[in-house]
Design a protein around this motif. Structure first.
Motif, PDB file in Angstrom:
ATOM      1  N   VAL A 271     -40.156  68.790 -22.462  1.00  0.00           N
ATOM      2  CA  VAL A 271     -40.187  69.092 -21.026  1.00  0.00           C
ATOM      3  C   VAL A 271     -38.957  69.900 -20.615  1.00  0.00           C
ATOM      4  O   VAL A 271     -39.064  70.915 -19.912  1.00  0.00           O
ATOM      5  CB  VAL A 271     -40.263  67.784 -20.201  1.00  0.00           C
ATOM      6  CG1 VAL A 271     -40.096  68.082 -18.712  1.00  0.00           C
ATOM      7  CG2 VAL A 271     -41.595  67.082 -20.449  1.00  0.00           C
ATOM      8  N   VAL A 272     -37.779  69.459 -21.065  1.00  0.00           N
ATOM      9  CA  VAL A 272     -36.538  70.150 -20.711  1.00  0.00           C
ATOM     10  C   VAL A 272     -36.546  71.575 -21.259  1.00  0.00           C
ATOM     11  O   VAL A 272     -36.172  72.523 -20.554  1.00  0.00           O
ATOM     12  CB  VAL A 272     -35.308  69.386 -21.237  1.00  0.00           C
ATOM     13  CG1 VAL A 272     -34.033  70.183 -20.976  1.00  0.00           C
ATOM     14  CG2 VAL A 272     -35.210  68.014 -20.597  1.00  0.00           C
ATOM     15  N   GLN A 273     -36.974  71.731 -22.505  1.00  0.00           N
ATOM     16  CA  GLN A 273     -37.031  73.068 -23.099  1.00  0.00           C
ATOM     17  C   GLN A 273     -37.984  73.972 -22.341  1.00  0.00           C
ATOM     18  O   GLN A 273     -37.708  75.161 -22.152  1.00  0.00           O
ATOM     19  CB  GLN A 273     -37.482  72.976 -24.560  1.00  0.00           C
ATOM     20  CG  GLN A 273     -36.404  72.489 -25.509  1.00  0.00           C
ATOM     21  CD  GLN A 273     -36.887  72.487 -26.946  1.00  0.00           C
ATOM     22  OE1 GLN A 273     -37.487  73.459 -27.412  1.00  0.00           O
ATOM     23  NE2 GLN A 273     -36.655  71.394 -27.647  1.00  0.00           N
TER      24      GLN A 273
ATOM     25  N   TYR B 192     -39.936  80.901 -27.945  1.00  0.00           N
ATOM     26  CA  TYR B 192     -41.147  80.698 -28.727  1.00  0.00           C
ATOM     27  C   TYR B 192     -42.348  80.294 -27.884  1.00  0.00           C
ATOM     28  O   TYR B 192     -43.442  80.088 -28.405  1.00  0.00           O
ATOM     29  CB  TYR B 192     -40.890  79.628 -29.803  1.00  0.00           C
ATOM     30  CG  TYR B 192     -39.633  79.893 -30.596  1.00  0.00           C
ATOM     31  CD1 TYR B 192     -39.577  80.932 -31.516  1.00  0.00           C
ATOM     32  CD2 TYR B 192     -38.482  79.123 -30.407  1.00  0.00           C
ATOM     33  CE1 TYR B 192     -38.418  81.201 -32.224  1.00  0.00           C
ATOM     34  CE2 TYR B 192     -37.320  79.378 -31.115  1.00  0.00           C
ATOM     35  CZ  TYR B 192     -37.296  80.421 -32.025  1.00  0.00           C
ATOM     36  OH  TYR B 192     -36.144  80.684 -32.730  1.00  0.00           O
ATOM     37  N   GLY B 193     -42.148  80.134 -26.582  1.00  0.00           N
ATOM     38  CA  GLY B 193     -43.247  79.785 -25.694  1.00  0.00           C
ATOM     39  C   GLY B 193     -43.302  78.294 -25.391  1.00  0.00           C
ATOM     40  O   GLY B 193     -42.876  77.468 -26.200  1.00  0.00           O
ATOM     41  N   ILE B 194     -43.829  77.958 -24.216  1.00  0.00           N
ATOM     42  CA  ILE B 194     -43.894  76.569 -23.772  1.00  0.00           C
ATOM     43  C   ILE B 194     -44.788  75.736 -24.686  1.00  0.00           C
ATOM     44  O   ILE B 194     -44.473  74.589 -25.019  1.00  0.00           O
ATOM     45  CB  ILE B 194     -44.396  76.489 -22.313  1.00  0.00           C
ATOM     46  CG1 ILE B 194     -43.357  77.111 -21.368  1.00  0.00           C
ATOM     47  CG2 ILE B 194     -44.674  75.050 -21.916  1.00  0.00           C
ATOM     48  CD1 ILE B 194     -43.782  77.154 -19.921  1.00  0.00           C
ATOM     49  N   LEU B 195     -45.918  76.297 -25.096  1.00  0.00           N
ATOM     50  CA  LEU B 195     -46.842  75.559 -25.956  1.00  0.00           C
ATOM     51  C   LEU B 195     -46.163  75.099 -27.240  1.00  0.00           C
ATOM     52  O   LEU B 195     -46.372  73.971 -27.703  1.00  0.00           O
ATOM     53  CB  LEU B 195     -48.062  76.422 -26.293  1.00  0.00           C
ATOM     54  CG  LEU B 195     -49.093  75.786 -27.236  1.00  0.00           C
ATOM     55  CD1 LEU B 195     -49.657  74.501 -26.625  1.00  0.00           C
ATOM     56  CD2 LEU B 195     -50.219  76.776 -27.534  1.00  0.00           C
ATOM     57  N   SER B 196     -45.311  75.957 -27.792  1.00  0.00           N
ATOM     58  CA  SER B 196     -44.636  75.604 -29.044  1.00  0.00           C
ATOM     59  C   SER B 196     -43.684  74.425 -28.848  1.00  0.00           C
ATOM     60  O   SER B 196     -43.487  73.623 -29.761  1.00  0.00           O
ATOM     61  CB  SER B 196     -43.867  76.807 -29.596  1.00  0.00           C
ATOM     62  OG  SER B 196     -42.754  77.133 -28.782  1.00  0.00           O
ATOM     63  N   CYS B 197     -43.084  74.310 -27.654  1.00  0.00           N
ATOM     64  CA  CYS B 197     -42.171  73.194 -27.372  1.00  0.00           C
ATOM     65  C   CYS B 197     -42.896  71.865 -27.515  1.00  0.00           C
ATOM     66  O   CYS B 197     -42.401  70.928 -28.164  1.00  0.00           O
ATOM     67  CB  CYS B 197     -41.603  73.315 -25.959  1.00  0.00           C
ATOM     68  SG  CYS B 197     -40.560  74.765 -25.670  1.00  0.00           S
TER      69      CYS B 197
END
Length: 198
Positions: free
Chosen positions: A84-86, A93-98
């Motif tokens: 969430v923080v990332q 690398y994109g939100i999905l990758s987090c």
């Protein structure tokens, strides 16, 4: 009965536990910003093999939290907060990758420590866990980021390097950091200190 047991399990997390998990997750999010730059530099120097050498550093915060707190669900919460923080800070690398990476890491960590009944926190177990968290995310990352274009030989070498990075820069480093912090007295209210003192 099962519902009461589940509630009791989650109630075992203290405010200090939650604060520590959140702090480690936040620190990781900041570190990831700089690691992205290092990653790009390594990619320019040695391509996917060179970038694979720092993989373990991306995972260490969740394993360190688990080593210190030693309660079921620690990886779930810590990696979840980290994702969430990332995502709020932004990721190269994109939100999905987090969230995908966090899910892969936490599933393996929770499974390994459950298999050991949350009783074995030795160096071999920590190093094994650090290495074991790598392959599942590597599989998904290969699909998401087009690693499959590297060719089978490069993929296998990159995977081996990443596993070694997980073993050393996640597993081994977690053990060293956790024990050092415990001996300093900073973690005296956590499970790791009680184990080191005994």
């Amino acid at each position: 009965m099962k519902e009461q047991s589940s509630r009791k399990g989650f109630a075992k997390f203290t405010t200090l536990d939650i604060v520590l998990m959140a702090m480690l997750a936040a620190a990781n999010a900041v570190m990831t910003v700089y690691l992205s730059q290092v990653n790009q530099a390594l990619n320019g120097l040695g391509g996917p093999i060179a970038t694979s050498t720092i993989t373990g550093l991306y995972m260490i915060y969740g394993l360190l939290a688990y080593y210190i707190i030693r309660k079921p669900g620690t990886a779930l919460i810590t990696y979840g907060i980290g994702a969430v923080v990332q995502s709020f800070m932004g990721s190269a690398y994109g939100i999905l990758s987090c969230f995908a990476a966090a899910a892969c890491y936490l599933i393996i960590a929770e499974a390994v420590f459950a298999a050991f009944r949350y009783k074995n926190w030795s160096l071999p177990v920590m190093m094994f866990t650090g290495g074991a968290m790598v392959p599942v995310w590597f599989f998904f990352a290969a699909q998401m980021f087009g690693y499959t274009k590297w060719g089978t030989g490069v993929l296998l070498v990159a995977l081996c390097v990443r596993i070694m990075s997980g073993i050393l820069l996640c597993g081994l480093l977690t053990k060293l950091l956790g024990d050092a912090l415990s001996r300093s007295g900073l973690l005296r209210r956590f499970a790791v200190s009680r184990a080191v003192e005994s």
